[in-house]
Design an enzyme around this catalytic site. Structure first.
Site, PDB file in Angstrom:
ATOM      1  N   LYS A 226       0.374  -1.282  -0.095  1.00 35.51           N
ATOM      2  CA  LYS A 226      -0.007   0.144  -0.262  1.00 35.51           C
ATOM      3  C   LYS A 226       1.049   1.012  -0.190  1.00 35.51           C
ATOM      4  O   LYS A 226       1.585   1.518   0.960  1.00 35.51           O
ATOM      5  CB  LYS A 226      -1.054   0.292   1.391  1.00 35.51           C
ATOM      6  CG  LYS A 226      -1.898   1.225   1.174  1.00 35.51           C
ATOM      7  CD  LYS A 226      -2.585   1.954   2.354  1.00 35.51           C
ATOM      8  CE  LYS A 226      -1.974   2.963   2.899  1.00 35.51           C
ATOM      9  NZ  LYS A 226      -1.666   3.905   2.332  1.00 35.51           N
TER      10      LYS A 226
ATOM     11  N   GLU B 269      10.478   1.229  10.660  1.00 32.59           N
ATOM     12  CA  GLU B 269      11.210   2.141  10.563  1.00 32.59           C
ATOM     13  C   GLU B 269      10.603   3.759  10.888  1.00 32.59           C
ATOM     14  O   GLU B 269       9.537   4.008   9.469  1.00 32.59           O
ATOM     15  CB  GLU B 269      12.416   2.207   8.675  1.00 32.59           C
ATOM     16  CG  GLU B 269      12.472   3.033   8.523  1.00 32.59           C
ATOM     17  CD  GLU B 269      13.184   4.342   8.604  1.00 32.59           C
ATOM     18  OE1 GLU B 269      13.209   5.637   8.690  1.00 32.59           O
ATOM     19  OE2 GLU B 269      12.893   4.545   7.017  1.00 32.59           O
TER      20      GLU B 269
ATOM     21  N   CYS C 222      13.342  11.042   6.739  1.00 35.71           N
ATOM     22  CA  CYS C 222      13.845  10.498   8.412  1.00 35.71           C
ATOM     23  C   CYS C 222      14.968  11.308   8.515  1.00 35.71           C
ATOM     24  O   CYS C 222      15.347  11.029   9.564  1.00 35.71           O
ATOM     25  CB  CYS C 222      13.262   9.296   8.523  1.00 35.71           C
ATOM     26  SG  CYS C 222      13.735   7.995   7.175  1.00 35.71           S
TER      27      CYS C 222
ATOM     28  N   GLU D 110      10.334  16.685  14.512  1.00 33.10           N
ATOM     29  CA  GLU D 110      10.738  16.124  13.187  1.00 33.10           C
ATOM     30  C   GLU D 110      10.033  17.309  12.606  1.00 33.10           C
ATOM     31  O   GLU D 110       8.105  17.125  12.720  1.00 33.10           O
ATOM     32  CB  GLU D 110      10.663  14.656  12.914  1.00 33.10           C
ATOM     33  CG  GLU D 110      11.256  14.431  11.865  1.00 33.10           C
ATOM     34  CD  GLU D 110      10.398  12.887  10.970  1.00 33.10           C
ATOM     35  OE1 GLU D 110      11.161  12.031  10.329  1.00 33.10           O
ATOM     36  OE2 GLU D 110       9.602  12.216  11.505  1.00 33.10           O
TER      37      GLU D 110
END
Length: 496
Positions: free
Chosen positions: A190, A266, A301, A400
Site C-alpha cells: 500500500k 522504520e 527521516c 521532526e
C-alpha cells in the site's frame, strides 16, 4: 536522461498515461468504484483519479497473496529462479527509467534529476542486489552430539503487508519488496495516497516481468482505511512500515488486536550532525550540512535537521550554510536545473510553516528563508530555512519537521555534544566530522543511532543495513539483514 530539456519533460508530462486501478492477482482492478484525485505539488493540478481502496480491496489482495504463497509456485522455486525474476524486474525498471522518474517527480515534487539519478538508481540496484543474493544464503548444521544431526533452516514467513510513504515512493517500496520476494514471500503493497502512481506502475511491471499472479499486489487508498485493513488482516503474517512514529504505534496495536503479526518499523528521526573544530575540511562539512537538510526538500527521516557545532567555529559554519541555502535553486521539479522542488502538498507545506512560526515564537533567530516561494506556480514551494540560537528545549530542536528547516545548536565540549545529540526520542542517524580517529570511534559508539556517518552524510550502499533505535523503529532494511524480517528459523533435530 541527461540531455532531456525542461521543455521536453513538460511535453512528456502532458502525454503521460497514468494508472488508476489497483493491481491484484496480476491484473488491474478498479475496485468498488470509489476514487480520489492525485494532485501534483509542483502546480496544484490533478494528475489523475486513483481507486480508493478499502477493506474489500485489501481482502482481495491478501487472498491473492495467500493463494500465491500457499499453493503457487513462488515459494517453491529454486532460489536462483527467484533471483532471476528479480533481475528481470531490475531490467524493466532500467528500461522504463525515464517514465518512472517523471511519474515520481510529478506525484511528490522531487526534482526530475534526483528522481532519475537517485530514486530510480536505488530501486534498480535494490532489485538487482537481492536478485544476485537470492541463491547465496546458507542454512546451518551446528556441531552437536555424535548420535544426532541438527539443522537450522530458514523459510519464507508468508504474506507481507508493506506500507510505505511518499518521500521516496519507489526506493522504500523496493527496500521492502525485493528482500521479501527473494525470501519467497508474497506481498501486498500500500503506497501513500499522495504518491500511488509509481507503485502501481511497479506492480504492472512486476507482472510483465513474469512474476506469478498474486506474488506482488498493489492496493491504493488512505492509511486509516486501507492501511488499517492490512494491519488488522489475519492472513498478513508480516507488516513492514516506513512512516511516522505515531502511525507506527497504530500498526503495533493492529498486530496486537489481530494475529500478533510481526511488525517492522522504520519511523521518524531528528538526526544530529556534529561538526568539531578538527573537522578535516570545515567548508565541506558546512556544505554537506546544507545539502543534507535541503536534499529532497528536507523530506527525509534521516535529514540532518540538527546541526551541532562547536562554539569556536559556529558562526563560520553557519554563514557557509546560510550562503548555500540562499544559492540553492528552488524551481519546477521538471526543470533539470532545479536543486530543490516542491513539498509534498499544501497540507504538508502548512505544517512545516507552522513549525517555522513556532520557532520564531520561541525565540530562535531566523537566518534565512521561512517564506513560501514561487506562489504563481500553484505549487507547494518553501524557501530553504536556517535557524540559529536554538535552545535544546525548543520544538525546533525536538520535533521532526520533515521539511527544509535547519536548527543550529552550539556546544563547548565533546561530552555536551554527545548529550545534545542523544537528547531526542529518535535514533535513526547521525553525522560526525573530525580528524581524530579515536574521537570518531568513541563518539560513534556513544551516539544512539542506527547509522553514523563520519566525515560524510547519506553515504552507503546495499551491503550495509539501515534502521533505527528508540522511537525510530526496529529491524533493518537493506543488506542481507533485511531477510531476517521475512524468514522463519526452523530447527530440525535428527536422532541418528
Amino acid at each position: 536522461m541527461l540531455d532531456v530539456t525542461h521543455e521536453e519533460w513538460l511535453r512528456r508530462a502532458k502525454e503521460l498515461d497514468l494508472p488508476g486501478a489497483h493491481h491484484i492477482a496480476g491484473a488491474d482492478e478498479p475496485g468498488g468504484g470509489a476514487s480520489y484525485a492525485v494532485v501534483s505539488p509542483r502546480d496544484g493540478q490533478v494528475l489523475t483519479q486513483v481507486a480508493d481502496g478499502g477493506t474489500a480491496e485489501v481482502d482481495a489482495a491478501v487472498a491473492a497473496a495467500r493463494r500465491a504463497f500457499d499453493t503457487g509456485p513462488w515459494p517453491r522455486l529454486a532460489p536462483a529462479d527467484r533471483g532471476r525474476a528479480l533481475l528481470r524486474i531490475a531490467e524493466l525498471l532500467e528500461e522504463r527509467r525515464d517514465r518512472l522518474a517523471l511519474t515520481v517527480s510529478l506525484e511528490m515534487g522531487k526534482p526530475i534529476t534526483d528522481a532519475y539519478a537517485i530514486e530510480l538508481r536505488a530501486a534498480i540496484n535494490t532489485f538487482r542486489w537481492y536478485g544476485q543474493l537470492a541463491d547465496k544464503l546458507t542454512d546451518e548444521s551446528p556441531h552437536t552430539a555424535p548420535d544426532a544431526l541438527a539443522l537450522v533452516t530458514r523459510g519464507p514467513t508468508g504474506v507481507v503487508g508493506a506500507v510505505v510513504p511518499w518521500n521516496f515512493p519507489l526506493t522504500l517500496a523496493s527496500w521492502k519488496i525485493a528482500p521479501a520476494l527473494a525470501a519467497g514471500c508474497t506481498v501486498v503493497l500500500k503506497p501513500s495516497e499522495n504518491s500511488p502512481l509509481s507503485a502501481l506502475l511497479l506492480g504492472r511491471l512486476a507482472t510483465e516481468s513474469g512474476l506469478p499472479p498474486g506474488v506482488l499486489n498493489v492496493v491504493t487508498g488512505d492509511g486509516p482505511t486501507a492501511g488499517r485493513a492490512i494491519g488488522l488482516h489475519p492472513d498478513v503474517d508480516v507488516l513492514a512500515f516506513t512512516g511516522s512514529t505515531a502511525v507506527g504505534r497504530h500498526f503495533l496495536r493492529y498486530a496486537a488486536d489481530s494475529n500478533l503479526k510481526r511488525v517492522w518499523l522504520e519511523l521518524g528521526g531528528k538526526s544530529p550532525n556534529i561538526i568539531l573544530p578538527d573537522a578535516p575540511d570545515l567548508e565541506k562539512a558546512a556544505a554537506t550540512a546544507a545539502w543534507g537538510i535541503f536534499f529532497n526538500q528536507g523530506e527525509m527521516c534521516t535529514a540532518p535537521s540538527r546541526l551541532l557545532v562547536h562554539s569556536s567555529i559556529a558562526e563560520r559554519v553557519t554563514e557557509t550554510v546560510v550562503r548555500r541555502a540562499r544559492e540553492l535553486r528552488v524551481g519546477d521539479p521538471l526543470d533539470p536545473g532545479t536543486e530543490m522542488g516542491a513539498l509534498a502538498g499544501e497540507g504538508h507545506l502548512k505544517r512545516v510553516r507552522d513549525h517555522i512560526g513556532t520557532g520564531l515564537d520561541e525565540g530562535a533567530r531566523l537566518r534565512t528563508g521561512g517564506d513560501r516561494t514561487r506562489p504563481d506556480s500553484g505549487g507547494s514551494f518553501l524557501e530553504p530555512t536556517v535557524f540559529d540560537q536554538v535552545d535544546p528545549g525548543m520544538r525546533l530542536s525536538r520535533e521532526e519537521i520533515f521539511g527544509p528547516v535547519l536548527s543550529v545548536l552550539t556546544f563547548d565540549d565533546l561530552d555536551e555534544a554527545v548529550a545534545l545529540a542523544n537528547a531526542t526520542e529518535y535514533g535513526l542517524a547521525a553525522g560526525l566530522w573530525t580528524s581524530d580517529l579515536s574521537t570518531a570511534h568513541q563518539v560513534s559508539r556513544a551516539l544512539k543511532a542506527g547509522t553514523v556517518w563520519v566525515n560524510c552524510y547519506e553515504e552507503g550502499d546495499l551491503t550495509v543495513p539501515f534502521g533505527g533505535m528508540k522511537q525510530s523503529g526496529n529491524g533493518r532494511d537493506k543488506s542481507a539483514h533485511a531477510l531476517e524480517k521475512y524468514t522463519e528459523i526452523k530447527t530440525t533435530w535428527i536422532q541418528l
